[in-house]
Scaffold this motif. Structure first.
Motif, PDB file in Angstrom:
ATOM      1  N   THR A 146       9.189   3.558  -8.016  1.00  0.00           N
ATOM      2  CA  THR A 146       8.469   4.829  -7.925  1.00  0.00           C
ATOM      3  C   THR A 146       9.198   5.778  -6.980  1.00  0.00           C
ATOM      4  OG1 THR A 146       7.117   4.057  -6.090  1.00  0.00           O
ATOM      5  CG2 THR A 146       6.238   3.710  -8.303  1.00  0.00           C
ATOM      6  N   LYS A 147       8.855   7.037  -7.094  1.00  0.00           N
ATOM      7  CA  LYS A 147       9.346   8.102  -6.203  1.00  0.00           C
ATOM      8  C   LYS A 147      10.860   8.279  -6.279  1.00  0.00           C
ATOM      9  CE  LYS A 147       5.486   6.800  -3.299  1.00  0.00           C
ATOM     10  NZ  LYS A 147       4.918   6.624  -1.973  1.00  0.00           N
ATOM     11  N   LYS A 150      -0.288   6.236 -15.082  1.00  0.00           N
ATOM     12  CA  LYS A 150       0.896   6.584 -15.880  1.00  0.00           C
ATOM     13  C   LYS A 150       1.079   5.589 -17.028  1.00  0.00           C
ATOM     14  CE  LYS A 150       3.672   8.717 -12.187  1.00  0.00           C
ATOM     15  NZ  LYS A 150       4.849   8.557 -11.306  1.00  0.00           N
ATOM     16  N   GLN A 199       0.845  -1.191   0.000  1.00  0.00           N
ATOM     17  CA  GLN A 199       0.000   0.000   0.000  1.00  0.00           C
ATOM     18  C   GLN A 199       0.887   1.249   0.000  1.00  0.00           C
ATOM     19  OE1 GLN A 199      -3.307  -0.298   2.733  1.00  0.00           O
ATOM     20  NE2 GLN A 199      -3.153   1.874   3.144  1.00  0.00           N
ATOM     21  N   GLY A 200       0.539   2.184  -0.852  1.00  0.00           N
ATOM     22  CA  GLY A 200       1.313   3.429  -0.895  1.00  0.00           C
ATOM     23  C   GLY A 200       2.517   3.363  -1.819  1.00  0.00           C
ATOM     24  N   ALA A 201       2.742   2.198  -2.435  1.00  0.00           N
ATOM     25  CA  ALA A 201       3.908   2.056  -3.323  1.00  0.00           C
ATOM     26  C   ALA A 201       3.728   2.834  -4.629  1.00  0.00           C
ATOM     27  CB  ALA A 201       4.171   0.584  -3.627  1.00  0.00           C
ATOM     28  N   GLY A 202       2.487   3.228  -4.896  1.00  0.00           N
ATOM     29  CA  GLY A 202       2.240   4.025  -6.095  1.00  0.00           C
ATOM     30  C   GLY A 202       1.523   3.273  -7.202  1.00  0.00           C
ATOM     31  N   LYS A 203       0.832   2.188  -6.855  1.00  0.00           N
ATOM     32  CA  LYS A 203       0.195   1.350  -7.883  1.00  0.00           C
ATOM     33  C   LYS A 203      -0.862   2.111  -8.692  1.00  0.00           C
ATOM     34  CE  LYS A 203      -1.093  -1.712  -4.933  1.00  0.00           C
ATOM     35  NZ  LYS A 203      -0.381  -1.091  -3.813  1.00  0.00           N
ATOM     36  N   GLY A 215       7.634  11.396 -10.298  1.00  0.00           N
ATOM     37  CA  GLY A 215       6.812  12.480  -9.769  1.00  0.00           C
ATOM     38  C   GLY A 215       5.368  12.035  -9.639  1.00  0.00           C
ATOM     39  N   GLU A 216       4.534  12.925  -9.124  1.00  0.00           N
ATOM     40  CA  GLU A 216       3.140  12.554  -8.878  1.00  0.00           C
ATOM     41  C   GLU A 216       2.255  12.713 -10.109  1.00  0.00           C
ATOM     42  OE1 GLU A 216       1.570  13.163  -4.723  1.00  0.00           O
ATOM     43  OE2 GLU A 216       3.019  14.813  -4.850  1.00  0.00           O
ATOM     44  N   GLY A 218       9.250   5.929 -11.783  1.00  0.00           N
ATOM     45  CA  GLY A 218       8.288   6.997 -11.486  1.00  0.00           C
ATOM     46  C   GLY A 218       9.058   8.199 -10.980  1.00  0.00           C
ATOM     47  N   GLN A 230     -10.310   6.620  -6.461  1.00  0.00           N
ATOM     48  CA  GLN A 230      -8.996   7.136  -6.876  1.00  0.00           C
ATOM     49  C   GLN A 230      -8.638   6.664  -8.286  1.00  0.00           C
ATOM     50  OE1 GLN A 230      -5.730   5.830  -4.390  1.00  0.00           O
ATOM     51  NE2 GLN A 230      -4.235   6.968  -5.596  1.00  0.00           N
ATOM     52  N   ARG A 267      -9.605  -0.832   0.473  1.00  0.00           N
ATOM     53  CA  ARG A 267      -9.442   0.586   0.795  1.00  0.00           C
ATOM     54  C   ARG A 267     -10.641   1.321   0.212  1.00  0.00           C
ATOM     55  NH1 ARG A 267      -5.784   4.485  -1.074  1.00  0.00           N
ATOM     56  NH2 ARG A 267      -5.293   3.131  -2.827  1.00  0.00           N
ATOM     57  N   THR A 293      -1.427   5.319  -9.023  1.00  0.00           N
ATOM     58  CA  THR A 293      -0.802   6.391  -9.812  1.00  0.00           C
ATOM     59  C   THR A 293      -0.102   5.791 -11.033  1.00  0.00           C
ATOM     60  OG1 THR A 293      -0.373   7.485  -7.702  1.00  0.00           O
ATOM     61  CG2 THR A 293       0.755   8.379  -9.625  1.00  0.00           C
TER      62      THR A 293
HETATM   63  P1  GDP Z   1      -0.999   2.651  -4.031  1.00  0.00           P
HETATM   64  O1  GDP Z   1      -1.512   2.552  -2.620  1.00  0.00           O
HETATM   65  O2  GDP Z   1       0.105   1.653  -4.265  1.00  0.00           O
HETATM   66  O3  GDP Z   1      -2.057   2.575  -5.065  1.00  0.00           O
HETATM   67  O4  GDP Z   1      -0.264   4.077  -4.142  1.00  0.00           O
HETATM   68  P2  GDP Z   1      -0.794   5.457  -4.762  1.00  0.00           P
HETATM   69  O5  GDP Z   1      -0.832   5.399  -6.235  1.00  0.00           O
HETATM   70  O6  GDP Z   1      -2.043   5.847  -4.056  1.00  0.00           O
HETATM   71  O7  GDP Z   1       0.388   6.431  -4.367  1.00  0.00           O
HETATM   72  C1  GDP Z   1       0.713   6.762  -3.032  1.00  0.00           C
HETATM   73  C2  GDP Z   1       1.293   8.177  -2.995  1.00  0.00           C
HETATM   74  O8  GDP Z   1       2.532   8.215  -3.677  1.00  0.00           O
HETATM   75  C3  GDP Z   1       0.398   9.214  -3.683  1.00  0.00           C
HETATM   76  O9  GDP Z   1       0.412  10.390  -2.917  1.00  0.00           O
HETATM   77  C4  GDP Z   1       1.082   9.426  -5.022  1.00  0.00           C
HETATM   78  O10 GDP Z   1       0.851  10.730  -5.539  1.00  0.00           O
HETATM   79  C5  GDP Z   1       2.540   9.243  -4.660  1.00  0.00           C
HETATM   80  N1  GDP Z   1       3.355   8.799  -5.795  1.00  0.00           N
HETATM   81  C6  GDP Z   1       3.181   7.742  -6.626  1.00  0.00           C
HETATM   82  N2  GDP Z   1       4.189   7.644  -7.520  1.00  0.00           N
HETATM   83  C7  GDP Z   1       5.048   8.678  -7.261  1.00  0.00           C
HETATM   84  C8  GDP Z   1       6.304   9.116  -7.835  1.00  0.00           C
HETATM   85  O11 GDP Z   1       6.883   8.545  -8.772  1.00  0.00           O
HETATM   86  N3  GDP Z   1       6.866  10.225  -7.265  1.00  0.00           N
HETATM   87  C9  GDP Z   1       6.297  10.885  -6.202  1.00  0.00           C
HETATM   88  N4  GDP Z   1       6.927  11.948  -5.718  1.00  0.00           N
HETATM   89  N5  GDP Z   1       5.136  10.488  -5.651  1.00  0.00           N
HETATM   90  C10 GDP Z   1       4.514   9.415  -6.154  1.00  0.00           C
END
Ligand code: GDP
Length: 296
Positions: A248-249, A120, A110-114, A276-277, A274, A147, A141, A116
């Motif tokens: 990501t990030k 992308k 969770q929060g890994a950026g899936k 950015g957001e 990744g 989302q 969730r 988003t």
């Molecule tokens: P999920 O729980 O795996 O689906 O994760 P989310 O897609 O909800 O992303 C979690 C947070 O990480 C969000 O606030 C996104 O905007 C942020 N995020 C995702 N990818 C990136 C990235 O490559 N760079 C940055 N800075 N933030 C990111």
């Protein structure tokens, strides 16, 4: 951008190497010791560092390097080569099925950026002329479906969801059928994550995999998570046999070294980074370019 600390330290070492006309074995030992410390400090996995440094030592101690006119440059080149190799050597393109529907399952904590990254990827694939369906398989969730719908709207990709269902495997199957019946080119499953690896989640992912047989199973790794990233990658790979990784990030201001170890420990390629957001902040991962970014 991640790796700034690592980059600075390695460049200091390189500067010293360049400054010397001739190199002795002692100089090389000292340089590799510095490289080792810099990598460990940046959070690169210990086992990965050990092998990396041993490989550099072995190649650098060869007579050709020591006797060459520019031994410092030679050693720097060896480090660059090895860093490129660590990151996977050659870029690996995310390929589409030769005909019909291509399936891609996104997994990760969770929060890994899936979610988003799902947006992308849809955006990236649309540029390849593909019609992409996003399937919302995270039923745990509360805001997850919403989302994905927001993301889908932003990149103009259709989203399949079933808010009356609590069965992610069934949703994935239905999404797959919907994609086939409506002639989509790609079906992208956005799956649930947990804060930590958990057996139930793994079983659920394995079941989805079995039912929809995706062409790609891609793990999202948050580059900010440190050493845990390696363990996460190893476990997901063991349980559901990944086909690739997305980091990501990488735009974040972190040490980021653990992410550098992920390809080496899983043997699976890093497909994208990744940065950015925004839903356009996705870069194809080129091991050699990333190595140059890190090593200067
Ligand atoms: P999920 O729980 O795996 O689906 O994760 P989310 O897609 O909800 O992303 C979690 C947070 O990480 C969000 O606030 C996104 O905007 C942020 N995020 C995702 N990818 C990136 C990235 O490559 N760079 C940055 N800075 N933030 C990111």
């Amino acid at each position: 951008m991640a790796f700034e600390g690592l980059s600075g330290k390695l460049q200091d070492t390189f500067k010293k190497l360049r400054g010397k006309g001739k190199l002795t074995e002692k100089d090389i030992k000292e340089a590799t010791r510095e490289i080792k410390l810099a990598l460990l400090e940046a959070d690169v996995n210990f086992k990965v560092v050990k092998k990396f440094v041993a490989d550099i030592n072995e190649r650098s101690m060869g007579a050709e390097v020591l006797k060459s006119l520019t031994p410092g440059q030679q050693v720097i080149k060896i480090v660059k080569d090895e860093m490129t190799r660590l990151l996977g050597e050659k870029p690996v393109k995310l390929d589409y099925a030769s005909k019909g529907l291509t399936g891609l399952m996104l997994v990760g904590l969770q929060g890994a950026g899936k979610t988003t990254t799902a947006g992308k990827l849809a955006n990236h694939m649309k540029k390849d002329g593909k019609k992409v369906l996003l399937v919302a398989c995270d039923v745990y969730r509360p805001a997850a479906v919403k989302q994905l719908q927001v993301v889908g709207k932003q990149v103009d990709a259709e989203v399949y969801s079933d808010e009356t269902s609590k069965d992610p495997v069934q949703i994935a199957k239905d999404g797959f059928r919907f994609a086939r019946e409506h002639f989509f080119d790609v079906v992208l499953y956005d799956t649930a994550g947990r804060l930590q690896i958990d057996e139930t989640l793994m079983e659920e992912l394995a079941k989805i995999k079995e039912e929809v047989a995706p062409d790609h199973i891609v793990l999202n790794i948050d580059a900010m998570t440190g050493q845990e990233a390696v363990q996460v990658a190893e476990t997901f790979n063991e349980k559901i046999d990944l086909t690739g990784v997305i980091l990501t990030k990488l735009d974040g201001d972190t040490r980021g070294g653990a992410a550098l170890s992920v390809s080496a420990v899983t043997g699976k390629p890093i497909l994208f980074a990744g940065m950015g957001e925004k839903l356009t902040d996705l870069e194809i991962f080129y091991p050699d370019r990333m190595a140059s970014r890190i090593l200067g």
